[in-house]
Design a protein around this motif. Structure first.
Motif: not given
Length: 361
Positions: A82-94
Motif C-alpha cells: 500500500f505504501g509503495i504503490t497506491r500512495v505514490p499513485r494517488t499523490v501523482a494523480l493529485v
C-alpha cells in the motif's frame, strides 16, 4: 451726537453665536461606500459551500483510489505494498491533475483562445522528442536527466509556437489549435522515426498511452516539482489575468508582458516535461477543465483557480478509476480514457462556439 454707524455692526457681530470649534482629530463620519470591497467579493466567490462540496467529492475519489487494486491490503505484506504503490499513485494523480489543468488555463489566457492546451499546441510532442533524444544519446540516463531533456524541448517547442502566433494574422479561433496540432504531428513523426531507429518504439508507445501503472516509490518523487508550478500559478494569477487582455492593454497598465509570457512558458514546460517523464501524456485535460469551470463561473482567474485544481484532480482520478476497474485485473491507460472524454468535450465546445458565432474573430 454719538456716532451709531460703527456701533450697530459691532452689536450685530456680538449677537451672532459663534460656531463650535471642531477638534483637529475629529473627522466627520463618512457615508458607507456604495461599492463593495473587491477583495471581499473575491473571498465570497472563492470560498463557497459548493467549493466545500467539491473538496469532499475529490477527497472521496482519492480515498476510492487508495482502496482500489488487486493486491489485498490487509494481507501480510499488504500495508507495505500500500505504501509503495497506491500512495505514490494517488499523490501523482493529485499533482498531475492540478498542474496540467492549470497549464491549460495559463495557455488559454496567454493565447486568448479557449481551444489551446499543451496537447493542442504540440508541447507534449516536443517533450516526447526530448525524452527520446536523451534515451538515444545517453542510454543509461537517470530519471532526472530524462526529465531535463523533456522540459528543455517542451520549452523550446512552446516558444516556437508563441513566436509563430505572433507573426501570423488569424481570422478564426480554430486556426490556433490546428496550427499546434500540425506542429505536434510533425514533431511526433520525427520522434517516432528516432524511436524506430534506436529500438525505443515500445517506450514511446507507453509514453503516448499515459498511465499511472509505473508510478511507484522511487519513481514519483520528481512529481513534487510540479507542486512548485502550482503554487507559483496561485501567486502570479493576477499577472496572467492582465496578460490575457493582450499585449497593448498589459503594457498600458505597466505589466512586463514579455516577462509574464516567458514565465508562463517556463511553467508549462516544467509541468509538461515532468508529467511526461513520470506518467506520460494526459490529452485534453487542460482543455476540458478550464472550459467547464469558465462555463459555470465566468473568467475570474483568481477565484477559479481552486476549482480548476479540484476538477483537474477529480477528472484524472475518475478516469484512472475507470481504467483500473473496467477490465480488472488489467488496466486501460488513463490517457485513452481522457482522450475519449476530451474529444467529446472538444467537439461540444466547437458546436457551442459555432452557435454563438465565435469561431470567426
Amino acid at each position: 451726537m454719538p456716532d451709531t454707524t460703527s456701533a450697530a455692526p459691532h452689536r450685530h457681530r456680538s449677537a451672532r453665536p459663534e460656531p463650535p470649534r471642531r477638534s483637529l482629530q475629529q473627522t466627520p463620519p463618512q457615508p458607507p461606500s456604495p461599492f463593495p470591497d473587491a477583495r471581499a467579493i473575491r473571498r465570497q466567490r472563492r470560498f463557497t459551500p459548493a467549493l466545500l462540496i467539491g473538496i469532499l467529492v475529490t477527497l472521496g475519489l482519492l480515498l476510492l483510489s487508495l482502496s482500489t487494486g488487486q493486491y489485498a491490503v490487509f494481507s501480510e505484506d499488504g500495508f507495505w505494498m500500500f505504501g509503495i504503490t497506491r500512495v505514490p499513485r494517488t499523490v501523482a494523480l493529485v499533482l498531475a491533475g492540478a498542474s496540467m489543468a492549470m497549464c491549460g488555463l495559463i495557455m488559454q489566457l496567454l493565447t486568448q483562445n479557449r481551444f489551446v492546451e499543451p496537447t493542442t499546441t504540440g508541447t507534449t510532442e516536443w517533450a516526447g522528442l526530448g525524452l527520446i533524444l536523451v534515451l538515444w544519446l545517453f542510454p543509461g540516463a537517470s530519471m532526472l536527466a530524462r526529465m531535463s531533456g523533456a522540459v528543455t524541448m517542451a520549452f523550446i517547442g512552446t516558444v516556437i509556437f508563441f513566436l509563430f502566433l505572433q507573426r501570423v494574422t488569424l481570422k478564426s479561433s480554430l486556426i490556433v489549435p490546428i496550427i499546434g496540432i500540425m506542429l505536434g504531428a510533425v514533431v511526433s513523426s520525427f520522434t517516432t522515426y528516432i524511436a524506430l531507429m534506436t529500438d525505443h518504439l515500445q517506450t514511446l508507445g507507453i509514453w503516448f498511452a499515459g498511465s499511472f501503472t509505473r508510478v511507484v516509490e522511487g519513481r514519483y518523487e520528481l512529481m513534487f516539482l510540479v507542486l512548485v508550478v502550482t503554487v507559483l500559478v496561485f501567486l502570479t494569477a493576477d499577472r496572467f489575468t492582465v496578460a490575457g487582455l493582450g499585449r497593448d492593454m498589459a503594457t498600458n497598465v505597466g505589466l512586463n508582458y514579455t516577462a509574464v509570457l516567458f514565465l508562463g512558458t517556463a511553467m508549462v514546460a516544467v509541468a509538461t516535461g515532468v508529467t511526461a517523464t513520470v506518467v506520460g501524456t494526459l490529452p485534453f485535460l487542460g482543455l476540458i477543465v478550464p472550459n467547464i469551470v469558465s462555463l459555470f463561473r465566468g473568467d475570474d482567474l483568481r477565484s477559479n483557480l481552486p476549482w480548476v485544481a479540484l476538477l483537474g484532480i477529480a477528472t484524472v482520478t475518475a478516469c484512472d478509476l475507470i481504467g483500473r476497474t473496467i477490465r480488472a485485473p488489467f488496466e486501460i491507460p488513463v490517457g485513452l480514457v481522457l482522450g475519449l472524454l476530451g474529444a467529446v468535450v472538444f467537439i461540444g465546445l466547437l458546436l457551442r462556439q459555432r452557435r454563438k458565432g465565435g469561431l470567426v474573430a
